[in-house]
Design a protein around this motif. Structure first.
Motif, PDB file in Angstrom:
ATOM      1  N   MET A 112       0.843  -1.194   0.000  1.00  0.00           N
ATOM      2  CA  MET A 112       0.000   0.000   0.000  1.00  0.00           C
ATOM      3  C   MET A 112       0.877   1.243   0.000  1.00  0.00           C
ATOM      4  SD  MET A 112      -2.998  -0.938   2.706  1.00  0.00           S
ATOM      5  CE  MET A 112      -3.784  -2.552   2.655  1.00  0.00           C
ATOM      6  N   LEU A 113       0.256   2.382  -0.300  1.00  0.00           N
ATOM      7  CA  LEU A 113       0.992   3.629  -0.202  1.00  0.00           C
ATOM      8  C   LEU A 113       0.031   4.774   0.018  1.00  0.00           C
ATOM      9  CD1 LEU A 113       0.824   5.472  -3.111  1.00  0.00           C
ATOM     10  CD2 LEU A 113       2.014   3.440  -3.900  1.00  0.00           C
ATOM     11  N   GLU A 114       0.570   5.820   0.612  1.00  0.00           N
ATOM     12  CA  GLU A 114      -0.140   7.087   0.784  1.00  0.00           C
ATOM     13  C   GLU A 114       0.645   8.113   0.002  1.00  0.00           C
ATOM     14  OE1 GLU A 114      -0.595  11.137   2.218  1.00  0.00           O
ATOM     15  OE2 GLU A 114       1.207   9.938   2.497  1.00  0.00           O
ATOM     16  N   THR A 115      -0.065   8.920  -0.774  1.00  0.00           N
ATOM     17  CA  THR A 115       0.598   9.993  -1.498  1.00  0.00           C
ATOM     18  C   THR A 115      -0.303  11.215  -1.473  1.00  0.00           C
ATOM     19  OG1 THR A 115       1.779  10.553  -3.547  1.00  0.00           O
ATOM     20  CG2 THR A 115      -0.275   9.320  -3.793  1.00  0.00           C
ATOM     21  N   GLY A 116       0.217  12.321  -1.960  1.00  0.00           N
ATOM     22  CA  GLY A 116      -0.561  13.550  -1.950  1.00  0.00           C
ATOM     23  C   GLY A 116      -1.576  13.593  -3.072  1.00  0.00           C
ATOM     24  N   PHE A 133      -1.594  -0.461  -9.150  1.00  0.00           N
ATOM     25  CA  PHE A 133      -2.132  -0.062  -7.855  1.00  0.00           C
ATOM     26  C   PHE A 133      -3.545   0.470  -8.057  1.00  0.00           C
ATOM     27  CE2 PHE A 133       2.302  -0.143  -6.753  1.00  0.00           C
ATOM     28  CZ  PHE A 133       2.351  -0.345  -5.381  1.00  0.00           C
ATOM     29  N   VAL A 134      -4.438   0.157  -7.113  1.00  0.00           N
ATOM     30  CA  VAL A 134      -5.810   0.659  -7.197  1.00  0.00           C
ATOM     31  C   VAL A 134      -6.101   1.546  -5.991  1.00  0.00           C
ATOM     32  CG1 VAL A 134      -6.706  -1.240  -8.611  1.00  0.00           C
ATOM     33  CG2 VAL A 134      -6.720  -1.446  -6.130  1.00  0.00           C
ATOM     34  N   PRO A 135      -6.915   2.583  -6.196  1.00  0.00           N
ATOM     35  CA  PRO A 135      -7.261   3.472  -5.091  1.00  0.00           C
ATOM     36  C   PRO A 135      -7.989   2.714  -3.983  1.00  0.00           C
ATOM     37  CG  PRO A 135      -7.913   4.447  -7.192  1.00  0.00           C
ATOM     38  CD  PRO A 135      -7.516   3.025  -7.468  1.00  0.00           C
ATOM     39  N   ARG A 136      -7.792   3.119  -2.755  1.00  0.00           N
ATOM     40  CA  ARG A 136      -8.441   2.505  -1.607  1.00  0.00           C
ATOM     41  C   ARG A 136      -8.611   3.577  -0.535  1.00  0.00           C
ATOM     42  NH1 ARG A 136      -6.455  -1.351   1.972  1.00  0.00           N
ATOM     43  NH2 ARG A 136      -7.387   0.070   3.444  1.00  0.00           N
ATOM     44  N   GLY A 137      -9.202   3.203   0.583  1.00  0.00           N
ATOM     45  CA  GLY A 137      -9.358   4.139   1.691  1.00  0.00           C
ATOM     46  C   GLY A 137      -8.093   4.173   2.538  1.00  0.00           C
ATOM     47  N   ASP A 141      -2.590   4.229  10.453  1.00  0.00           N
ATOM     48  CA  ASP A 141      -3.145   5.340  11.230  1.00  0.00           C
ATOM     49  C   ASP A 141      -3.226   6.631  10.423  1.00  0.00           C
ATOM     50  OD1 ASP A 141      -0.427   5.651  11.047  1.00  0.00           O
ATOM     51  OD2 ASP A 141      -0.075   5.889  13.200  1.00  0.00           O
ATOM     52  N   TYR A 142      -3.247   6.524   9.088  1.00  0.00           N
ATOM     53  CA  TYR A 142      -3.381   7.725   8.268  1.00  0.00           C
ATOM     54  C   TYR A 142      -4.779   8.308   8.415  1.00  0.00           C
ATOM     55  CZ  TYR A 142       0.944   6.599   5.752  1.00  0.00           C
ATOM     56  OH  TYR A 142       2.243   6.347   5.415  1.00  0.00           O
ATOM     57  N   PHE A 150      -4.751   7.135  -1.328  1.00  0.00           N
ATOM     58  CA  PHE A 150      -4.245   5.838  -0.881  1.00  0.00           C
ATOM     59  C   PHE A 150      -4.400   4.823  -2.005  1.00  0.00           C
ATOM     60  CE2 PHE A 150      -5.922   8.226   2.696  1.00  0.00           C
ATOM     61  CZ  PHE A 150      -4.865   8.214   3.583  1.00  0.00           C
ATOM     62  N   PHE A 151      -3.402   3.982  -2.151  1.00  0.00           N
ATOM     63  CA  PHE A 151      -3.418   2.968  -3.202  1.00  0.00           C
ATOM     64  C   PHE A 151      -2.948   1.635  -2.638  1.00  0.00           C
ATOM     65  CE2 PHE A 151      -2.872   6.956  -5.477  1.00  0.00           C
ATOM     66  CZ  PHE A 151      -3.673   6.803  -6.591  1.00  0.00           C
ATOM     67  N   GLU A 152      -3.389   0.539  -3.287  1.00  0.00           N
ATOM     68  CA  GLU A 152      -2.889  -0.776  -2.890  1.00  0.00           C
ATOM     69  C   GLU A 152      -2.694  -1.658  -4.102  1.00  0.00           C
ATOM     70  OE1 GLU A 152      -5.580  -2.821  -0.258  1.00  0.00           O
ATOM     71  OE2 GLU A 152      -6.895  -3.430  -1.873  1.00  0.00           O
ATOM     72  N   LEU A 153      -1.768  -2.573  -3.939  1.00  0.00           N
ATOM     73  CA  LEU A 153      -1.480  -3.588  -4.943  1.00  0.00           C
ATOM     74  C   LEU A 153      -1.557  -4.920  -4.224  1.00  0.00           C
ATOM     75  CD1 LEU A 153      -0.410  -4.129  -7.883  1.00  0.00           C
ATOM     76  CD2 LEU A 153       1.887  -4.076  -6.902  1.00  0.00           C
ATOM     77  N   ARG A 154      -2.504  -5.768  -4.635  1.00  0.00           N
ATOM     78  CA  ARG A 154      -2.668  -7.073  -3.990  1.00  0.00           C
ATOM     79  C   ARG A 154      -1.707  -8.066  -4.636  1.00  0.00           C
ATOM     80  NH1 ARG A 154      -7.229  -7.757  -0.617  1.00  0.00           N
ATOM     81  NH2 ARG A 154      -6.043  -9.630  -0.144  1.00  0.00           N
ATOM     82  N   LEU A 155      -0.836  -8.649  -3.847  1.00  0.00           N
ATOM     83  CA  LEU A 155       0.100  -9.643  -4.382  1.00  0.00           C
ATOM     84  C   LEU A 155      -0.431 -11.055  -4.158  1.00  0.00           C
ATOM     85  CD1 LEU A 155       3.485  -8.069  -3.233  1.00  0.00           C
ATOM     86  CD2 LEU A 155       2.244  -7.721  -5.368  1.00  0.00           C
TER      87      LEU A 155
END
Length: 161
Positions: A112-116, A133-137, A141-142, A150-155
């Motif tokens: 996952m990642l958080e970006t601006g 990566f797909v957008p997520r919530g 603790d962000y 927020f984005f995630e990549l499911r492996l």
């Protein structure tokens, strides 16, 4: 197109500290400080974080990106940055390749990642979405705010497929 080498390095070296400072300066005008979740070089040197540094053929540090482990299942992409003069040369893509390969090797289920948000982050969003990566919530603790994406990549889904 210059040759880029990517290797795991310590953030506690002057040219990497300089990259971190450049990244922080780049982010400064893009969102309020309380929504900038920066890791210091000291935090980046912790054992839960692996830093990849991209260097050009002269050995100059031109980019970086880190994988921070939050337990065995979740990896987080942190401190992704390339210097302006190498943008568009797929250095960010190569750094992501290294980060995701390490997450796979460690059998993490998700990265996952958080970006601006906003125009200043459009290139980063393109890089992540093109990569898969797909957008997520929000995660961990962000806070949920208009300043973060927020984005995630499911492996694990790949392994199941």
């Amino acid at each position: 197109m210059m040759a880029i080498s990517i290797a795991v390095e310590t953030p506690l070296q002057d040219d990497v500290r300089a990259l971190v400072a450049q990244l922080n300066d780049h982010l400064l005008p893009l969102s309020p400080l309380e929504f900038q979740f920066k890791m210091t070089v000291e935090q980046m040197a912790d054992s839960d974080t692996t830093l990849f540094v991209a260097r050009d053929d002269e050995g100059r540090a031109v980019g970086m990106g880190a994988l921070k482990a939050h337990g065995p299942e979740l990896g987080e992409v942190k401190r992704m940055y390339t210097v302006p003069e190498v943008r568009g040369q797929r250095v960010g893509r190569q750094l992501l390749d290294a980060i995701v390969a390490l997450a796979r090797q460690r059998q993490m289920a998700t990265v996952m990642l958080e970006t601006g948000t906003g125009d200043g982050m459009a290139e980063a969003h393109r890089l992540y979405t093109r990569y898969g990566f797909v957008p997520r919530g929000p995660f961990l603790d962000y806070p949920d705010s208009a300043w973060s994406a927020f984005f995630e990549l499911r492996l694990d889904a790949e392994q199941a497929a």
